[in-house]
Motif scaffolding. Structure first.
Motif, mmCIF file in Angstrom:
data_model
loop_
_atom_site.group_PDB
_atom_site.id
_atom_site.type_symbol
_atom_site.label_atom_id
_atom_site.label_comp_id
_atom_site.label_asym_id
_atom_site.label_seq_id
_atom_site.Cartn_x
_atom_site.Cartn_y
_atom_site.Cartn_z
ATOM 1 N N ALA A 279 36.343 31.059 39.736
ATOM 2 C CA ALA A 279 35.446 30.714 38.630
ATOM 3 C C ALA A 279 34.191 31.574 38.629
ATOM 4 C CB ALA A 279 35.078 29.230 38.711
ATOM 5 N N ASP A 280 33.691 31.894 39.828
ATOM 6 C CA ASP A 280 32.482 32.713 39.917
ATOM 7 C C ASP A 280 32.687 34.109 39.345
ATOM 8 O OD1 ASP A 280 31.070 30.664 41.062
ATOM 9 O OD2 ASP A 280 31.313 31.372 43.125
ATOM 10 N N LYS A 281 33.926 34.559 39.323
ATOM 11 C CA LYS A 281 34.210 35.890 38.784
ATOM 12 C C LYS A 281 33.966 35.961 37.278
ATOM 13 C CE LYS A 281 35.571 37.645 42.693
ATOM 14 N NZ LYS A 281 34.781 38.696 43.372
ATOM 15 N N PHE A 282 33.947 34.812 36.622
ATOM 16 C CA PHE A 282 33.802 34.788 35.173
ATOM 17 C C PHE A 282 32.341 34.674 34.733
ATOM 18 C CE2 PHE A 282 38.194 33.698 35.807
ATOM 19 C CZ PHE A 282 38.848 34.300 34.741
ATOM 20 N N THR A 283 31.418 34.867 35.667
ATOM 21 C CA THR A 283 29.996 34.738 35.335
ATOM 22 C C THR A 283 29.364 36.067 34.966
ATOM 23 O OG1 THR A 283 29.382 34.968 37.668
ATOM 24 C CG2 THR A 283 29.750 32.727 36.829
ATOM 25 N N SER A 284 30.077 37.168 35.135
ATOM 26 C CA SER A 284 29.505 38.474 34.816
ATOM 27 C C SER A 284 30.626 39.469 34.525
ATOM 28 C CB SER A 284 28.630 38.991 35.973
ATOM 29 O OG SER A 284 29.414 39.182 37.136
ATOM 30 N N LEU A 289 37.074 40.744 35.008
ATOM 31 C CA LEU A 289 38.406 41.365 35.066
ATOM 32 C C LEU A 289 39.123 40.972 36.356
ATOM 33 C CD1 LEU A 289 37.533 44.933 33.713
ATOM 34 C CD2 LEU A 289 38.474 42.965 32.457
ATOM 35 N N ALA A 290 38.360 40.917 37.449
ATOM 36 C CA ALA A 290 38.944 40.479 38.711
ATOM 37 C C ALA A 290 39.377 39.021 38.615
ATOM 38 C CB ALA A 290 37.951 40.660 39.847
ATOM 39 N N GLY A 291 38.556 38.199 37.950
ATOM 40 C CA GLY A 291 38.930 36.806 37.772
ATOM 41 C C GLY A 291 40.217 36.654 36.990
ATOM 42 N N LEU A 292 40.352 37.435 35.914
ATOM 43 C CA LEU A 292 41.589 37.392 35.128
ATOM 44 C C LEU A 292 42.774 37.838 35.975
ATOM 45 C CD1 LEU A 292 40.312 38.854 31.737
ATOM 46 C CD2 LEU A 292 41.024 36.487 32.196
ATOM 47 N N LEU A 295 43.811 34.994 38.236
ATOM 48 C CA LEU A 295 44.548 33.964 37.506
ATOM 49 C C LEU A 295 45.965 34.405 37.198
ATOM 50 C CD1 LEU A 295 41.894 32.609 34.963
ATOM 51 C CD2 LEU A 295 42.742 31.509 37.040
ATOM 52 N N VAL A 296 46.118 35.667 36.806
ATOM 53 C CA VAL A 296 47.466 36.193 36.540
ATOM 54 C C VAL A 296 48.306 36.169 37.815
ATOM 55 C CG1 VAL A 296 48.765 38.269 35.919
ATOM 56 C CG2 VAL A 296 46.759 37.599 34.582
ATOM 57 N N GLY A 297 47.685 36.539 38.949
ATOM 58 C CA GLY A 297 48.413 36.539 40.211
ATOM 59 C C GLY A 297 48.885 35.156 40.610
ATOM 60 N N VAL A 298 47.993 34.167 40.499
ATOM 61 C CA VAL A 298 48.383 32.799 40.831
ATOM 62 C C VAL A 298 49.453 32.300 39.860
ATOM 63 C CG1 VAL A 298 47.581 30.410 40.983
ATOM 64 C CG2 VAL A 298 46.175 32.255 41.907
#
Length: 389
Positions: A279-284, A289-292, A295-298
């Motif tokens: 979730a923290d990856k979606f703050t900036s 992109l790393a957060g996405l 999520l794709v990996g999981v």
């Protein structure tokens, strides 16, 4: 056997290594490509590929156990205590044994053990996939495991290759009704990594399901009940023995090993910390992109597992892969290590292996060859950068 309700196959002669030769040669070629790429990349950055493989990160902790035994710890400025009791003993025992009968250092002995174990793991993965889906799928499963993005770890003085070898052959023993062997291999896996609990779970759940099935149907797996019971008895001894020994050594009782892991800020929190990390990856931006990507990996992991269920993978494979995945994703620390911790969950690759096996050989070769090049490049980049925590 692909039906969850089908009894485990009766024992039969062991798998011929000749049948596995194409898979092992392909695996060796992928690993050789990774080693050459790492050597060239490291030389260009004025680093030692040998040191990256054998004398950094966890490799150092294992060699210290081999050389000095248990009791070494590092106290960090923030108060954390990193104890080598967190590292299970089978790999350092083997490093010590190999070094005692050869001129190799503990670090080089670790590389040798890892190299041999990685081939044993490849053969075990082939044996499982061949038994369930046939030879072509077995070859594809081995090559998919070899070309994983973090496949370079298979060539490091780490315990992943050793653990995967023991796990794969334990699962094969379960599938073929060799219960005492399955229990012994599960016990050794439990002396290798904490995730050895996943192998024990596979043995226990499959054996219990077999006992229950026998009460409701005359069909049997061909193995006397006492053999299954013996396998169940042996399976947890390795992990339980080490955990209890750590508890006694630390004076903290049966839960002492959890305290050791807490010193590394590691534990099991049901995935809460990992979810916050994502979730923290979606703050900036560009971390979003790393957060996405996470999520794709999981999502891909979940999709592969669900596909395995739909394809009616044998029960021990589903239990094992599910347990490894849950333990890896729900650990509360070392988020960068998740791909490495998931590497032993090779049954997740079986749906992809089946799909590749259905393609023309030339097309499969091109696909796997391209992924192998990308994996070799990523592995060299990774080890020369942040590398495995």
């Amino acid at each position: 056997m692909t039906d969850l309700e089908t009894p485990v196959a009766p024992a039969r002669p062991g798998p011929s290594w000749r049948r596995a030769v194409p898979a092992l040669l392909g695996y060796a070629a992928v690993r050789a490509l990774g080693m050459v790429t790492l050597a060239v990349w490291s030389a260009a950055r004025d680093k030692s590929a040998h040191q990256l493989l054998s004398a950094r990160w966890d490799s150092l902790w294992y060699t210290r156990v081999a050389e000095l035994g248990y009791g070494y710890e590092v106290r960090l400025p923030n108060g954390d205590v990193h104890s080598n009791l967190a590292f299970f003993p089978l790999l350092p025992w083997l490093e010590r044994a190999v070094s005692a009968v050869s001129p190799l250092s503990y670090a080089d002995a670790g590389l040798l053990v890892s190299a041999v174990a990685s081939l044993a793991a490849a053969w075990g993965i082939f044996a499982v996939a061949d038994h369930v889906y046939g030879r072509r799928a077995g070859i594809c499963a081995v090559l998919l495991w070899a070309v994983l993005p973090v496949g370079i770890v298979q060539s490091m003085a780490y315990s992943e290759s050793l653990f995967t070898a023991l796990a794969a052959w334990s699962l094969y023993a379960v599938l073929t009704g060799r219960w005492p062997a399955a229990g012994l291999l599960a016990s050794l896996a439990g002396l290798t990594r904490p995730v050895g609990a996943a192998v024990v779970a596979a043995v226990w759940v499959t054996a219990l399901a077999s006992f229950v099935r026998e009460r409701s149907t005359p069909a049997k797996d061909g193995a006397p009940g006492w053999r299954r019971a013996l396998g169940m008895l042996i399976a947890p001894l390795g992990a339980a023995g080490y955990v209890l020994w750590v508890g006694r050594r630390t004076g903290r009782g049966p839960l002492g090993y959890l305290d050791v892991q807490a010193g590394w800020r590691n534990g099991f929190d049901g995935g809460y910390a990992f979810a916050r990390f994502v979730a923290d990856k979606f703050t900036s931006f560009p971390s979003v992109l790393a957060g996405l990507g996470l999520l794709v990996g999981v999502g891909l992991l979940v999709r592969l597992y669900v596909t395995g269920v739909r394809q009616r993978q044998p029960l021990p494979l589903l239990v094992y892969a599910g347990a490894v995945t849950v333990l890896a994703l729900c650990a509360s620390s070392y988020f960068g290590s998740k791909p490495r911790l998931l590497m032993p969950a090779f049954p997740l690759l079986l749906p992809l292996a089946r799909a590749l096996a259905g393609l023309r050989t030339s097309r499969s070769v091109w696909v796997l060859g391209g992924v192998a090049v990308a994996s070799a490049a990523y592995g060299a980049f990774w080890l020369n950068g942040s590398g495995p925590p």
